[in-house]
Design an enzyme around this catalytic site. Sequence first.
Site, mmCIF file in Angstrom:
data_model
loop_
_atom_site.group_PDB
_atom_site.id
_atom_site.type_symbol
_atom_site.label_atom_id
_atom_site.label_comp_id
_atom_site.label_asym_id
_atom_site.label_seq_id
_atom_site.Cartn_x
_atom_site.Cartn_y
_atom_site.Cartn_z
ATOM 1 N N GLU A 59 0.763 -1.251 0.070
ATOM 2 C CA GLU A 59 -0.179 -0.114 0.159
ATOM 3 C C GLU A 59 0.930 1.251 0.066
ATOM 4 O O GLU A 59 1.446 1.630 1.175
ATOM 5 C CB GLU A 59 -0.886 -0.132 1.266
ATOM 6 C CG GLU A 59 -1.875 -1.197 1.316
ATOM 7 C CD GLU A 59 -2.990 -1.180 0.347
ATOM 8 O OE1 GLU A 59 -3.384 -0.021 0.034
ATOM 9 O OE2 GLU A 59 -3.317 -2.165 0.078
ATOM 10 N N CYS A 88 -2.235 9.564 2.660
ATOM 11 C CA CYS A 88 -1.540 9.278 1.455
ATOM 12 C C CYS A 88 -2.505 9.494 0.191
ATOM 13 O O CYS A 88 -1.941 9.371 -1.096
ATOM 14 C CB CYS A 88 -1.358 7.645 1.618
ATOM 15 S SG CYS A 88 -3.289 6.783 2.064
#
Length: 471
Positions: A213, A247
């Site tokens: 991720e 993010c």
Amino acid sequence: MNDDTLQARFDRQHAASRTQPAPDAAARRDALARLRQLIVGNVDAIAAAISADFGQRSKTETELLEVGPTLNAIRHASKSLAGWMKPQRRGIEITFQPGRAWVRHEPLGVVGIMAPWNYPLILTLAPLADALAAGNRALLKPSELTPRFSELLQRLVAEHFAADQVTVVVGDVPVAKAFSALPFDHLLFTGSTHVGREVMRAAAENLTPVTLELGGKSPAIICPDYSIDAAARSIAFGKWLNAGQTCIAPDYVLVPAASLDAFIAAALAQARSAYPEPAANADYTSIISERHHARLTAALEEAEAAGATVHRHSDAAATSEMGEGAGRMAPAIVVGAPDDSVLMREEIFGPILPVVPYRDLDEALAIVNSRERPLALYCFTGDKRAETRVLDGAISGGVTVNGTLLHIAQDNLPFGGIGPSGMGAYHGRDGFLRFSHARAVYKVGAINVFERLGPPWGRLARMVSQLMLRR
Ligand code: NAD
């Protein structure tokens, strides 16, 4: 042997995963209930530790962005896991009748979970919820940049779980490296693309499958039909939460050239109303470390020196004046940052928002596609055809249309990147599948026709083979 070495902790879980049967649905729900209790019984301490690690972060922000969504993920998994665990019947080809075929989703064994510092609770415990729902054991490695939170998590996990089920490993980069070299049955890493490469290399030595991720430059495209004020509100929300250290924060914005000034004014107005005094505002998050503060300041200065215009939150709150002591950096909008500047090359991960004007949608899509595939993409339009053009024209890990960030909060959607922004996805059923082995079972029926054909291969075998070739 010292019971507390990294290897000993891994070995204990590994041995248990190989000798004890897969937990049933009730045992998995019990693990999830303990995880829930760990969080709800300690919200104040968790929020305080995270705030102290950052310098300042609002408790409400931690509750809304970390605690709430993690509890949702736990609830969703708890409610759904019995259904997810049901064996799935599969069809059988005529040649192999009579018989039955099905898929069992079984625990992988020991899962490693490595997390970054920006959302330290949800990025350790949401993957853990999925791993526990799938019946696994897990070792967690939170970031060294959130030492107070990491220590707290270690203590709380030890209070709520046996060490052979869940355990937390704390330490800095050498510990993280040793962690990624353990022969896990699966390793989920959340962090930067650069470190992701190293983690995947270490995992390859053990043939450990990975979910990565990662990050990237997530664009927001405002289509010409959409209200600039409404888009600016959403983009400001997604960008300046956690001071841009998210993010999936919109990294840069593509705005129709004619609306450039209106967008800058509207986005700055949003920033000023949300955080009237960034240096002192309790709702505005600090930059995690001096190194990151210096990195962001240098990127802003580099763009300005190259001729970009910087629109600051206010003169008094000029970024450089807030300094490292405050640990804050005021929201800033940048127009005209050159393509080869750090701001336009690298993931910003801070409160600086480059704005790029475009003439038509083709140009906007070309700008997005000239960069690596991002983790998220935001598209603002009320026009179905423009929406389809953007969705078809630029690939990303996930998308929110007419908003920012919220696709991550959907328990029924997979969350993950593509290419340099990551591989594999989790959350909800997709997380359960990620941490399960889809085990194929074929059960022979009353008669095993295939075996009866021979050898020695006779007339019947030749007839069957001819039939198979002709079909
Ligand atoms: P990072 O890659 O520096 O660190 C992440 C983890 O890796 C930490 O636990 C650290 O201890 C460990 N680590 C550091 N060096 C290592 C090495 N050489 N070998 C093995 N492990 C090592 O990332 P960060 O600065 O903590 O987080 C910011 C990045 O994370 C950004 O790029 C952001 O986009 C990304 N991110 C992605 C997601 C997502 O869900 N896709 C979520 C949050 C953050």
